[in-house]
Design a protein around this motif. Structure first.
Motif, PDB file in Angstrom:
ATOM      1  N   PHE A 116      60.880  47.827  64.278  1.00  0.00           N
ATOM      2  CA  PHE A 116      59.832  48.789  63.958  1.00  0.00           C
ATOM      3  C   PHE A 116      59.431  48.688  62.498  1.00  0.00           C
ATOM      4  CE2 PHE A 116      61.941  50.687  67.602  1.00  0.00           C
ATOM      5  CZ  PHE A 116      60.871  51.103  68.364  1.00  0.00           C
ATOM      6  N   ILE A 117      58.169  49.016  62.244  1.00  0.00           N
ATOM      7  CA  ILE A 117      57.679  49.192  60.885  1.00  0.00           C
ATOM      8  C   ILE A 117      57.019  50.566  60.805  1.00  0.00           C
ATOM      9  CG2 ILE A 117      57.398  46.743  60.346  1.00  0.00           C
ATOM     10  CD1 ILE A 117      54.431  47.024  60.952  1.00  0.00           C
ATOM     11  N   LYS A 118      57.059  51.124  59.620  1.00  0.00           N
ATOM     12  CA  LYS A 118      56.501  52.453  59.403  1.00  0.00           C
ATOM     13  C   LYS A 118      55.114  52.339  58.797  1.00  0.00           C
ATOM     14  CE  LYS A 118      57.308  56.540  56.578  1.00  0.00           C
ATOM     15  NZ  LYS A 118      58.157  57.113  55.535  1.00  0.00           N
ATOM     16  N   GLU A 119      54.172  53.059  59.375  1.00  0.00           N
ATOM     17  CA  GLU A 119      52.827  53.142  58.807  1.00  0.00           C
ATOM     18  C   GLU A 119      52.738  54.385  57.946  1.00  0.00           C
ATOM     19  OE1 GLU A 119      49.435  52.793  61.301  1.00  0.00           O
ATOM     20  OE2 GLU A 119      49.798  50.666  61.579  1.00  0.00           O
ATOM     21  N   GLU A 120      52.042  54.290  56.851  1.00  0.00           N
ATOM     22  CA  GLU A 120      51.865  55.436  55.970  1.00  0.00           C
ATOM     23  C   GLU A 120      50.855  56.415  56.577  1.00  0.00           C
ATOM     24  OE1 GLU A 120      53.790  56.056  53.329  1.00  0.00           O
ATOM     25  OE2 GLU A 120      54.809  54.230  53.966  1.00  0.00           O
ATOM     26  N   VAL A 121      50.998  57.680  56.228  1.00  0.00           N
ATOM     27  CA  VAL A 121      50.205  58.745  56.807  1.00  0.00           C
ATOM     28  C   VAL A 121      49.636  59.630  55.716  1.00  0.00           C
ATOM     29  CG1 VAL A 121      50.351  60.836  58.228  1.00  0.00           C
ATOM     30  CG2 VAL A 121      51.585  58.789  58.920  1.00  0.00           C
ATOM     31  N   ASP A 122      48.417  60.076  55.889  1.00  0.00           N
ATOM     32  CA  ASP A 122      47.819  61.072  55.013  1.00  0.00           C
ATOM     33  C   ASP A 122      48.163  62.443  55.583  1.00  0.00           C
ATOM     34  OD1 ASP A 122      46.273  62.787  53.529  1.00  0.00           O
ATOM     35  OD2 ASP A 122      44.360  61.858  54.058  1.00  0.00           O
ATOM     36  N   PHE A 123      49.112  63.126  54.967  1.00  0.00           N
ATOM     37  CA  PHE A 123      49.595  64.406  55.488  1.00  0.00           C
ATOM     38  C   PHE A 123      48.498  65.459  55.581  1.00  0.00           C
ATOM     39  CE2 PHE A 123      53.419  62.463  55.760  1.00  0.00           C
ATOM     40  CZ  PHE A 123      54.565  63.209  55.588  1.00  0.00           C
ATOM     41  N   SER A 124      47.445  65.325  54.775  1.00  0.00           N
ATOM     42  CA  SER A 124      46.361  66.318  54.804  1.00  0.00           C
ATOM     43  C   SER A 124      45.612  66.321  56.134  1.00  0.00           C
ATOM     44  CB  SER A 124      45.394  66.089  53.650  1.00  0.00           C
ATOM     45  OG  SER A 124      44.668  64.886  53.841  1.00  0.00           O
ATOM     46  N   GLN A 125      45.737  65.273  56.916  1.00  0.00           N
ATOM     47  CA  GLN A 125      45.070  65.210  58.226  1.00  0.00           C
ATOM     48  C   GLN A 125      45.678  66.165  59.244  1.00  0.00           C
ATOM     49  OE1 GLN A 125      45.367  61.173  59.542  1.00  0.00           O
ATOM     50  NE2 GLN A 125      43.728  60.454  58.209  1.00  0.00           N
TER      51      GLN A 125
END
Length: 127
Positions: A116-125
């Motif tokens: 697995f790889i982790k994708e970054e996320v915009d928490f404001s969404q």
């Protein structure tokens, strides 16, 4: 490699893990097995009948009605829930208690598996 997100639930600060892609395919890594091995986790039979904010319905009824399967697990640092929604092709991991520690531990095991790889996320969404 398969992708996952660590993100807050909608309108909450509680983190969860969301897997991307078709987790029902034969080539998709066995998430449950990876976590059992990496965390030394075991099923939490007592929790299976205790509703949480994510599992307010009877588990058997929900599985039949929605094709969604919840399983409850424990390991030395806490507890987590695997939420496998086959109809929607969605797979989440929730950790209602000790949230940050449990999600961090699971993230580490997923990355260490090499599957697995982790994708970054915009928490404001997710506000």
């Amino acid at each position: 490699m398969e992708k996952f997100l660590v993100r807050p639930g909608y309108k909450t600060e509680e983190l969860l893990i969301e897997f991307l892609g078709d987790h029902t395919g034969p080539q998709y890594p066995d998430i449950q097995k990876i976590l059992v091995q990496g965390l030394k986790a075991e099923p939490d039979q007592l929790k299976s009948f205790e509703p949480t904010q994510y599992s307010s319905f009877d588990i058997a009824t929900m599985a039949v009605a929605a094709d969604e399967f919840l399983t409850f697990w424990k390991y030395p640092n806490g507890e987590y829930e695997l939420d496998d929604d086959r109809w929607a092709l969605a797979f989440f991991i929730h950790a209602p208690k000790n949230n940050l520690q449990v999600i961090t531990d699971i993230e580490g095991v997923l990355l260490a598996s090499g599957k697995f790889i982790k994708e970054e996320v915009d928490f404001s969404q997710y506000k």
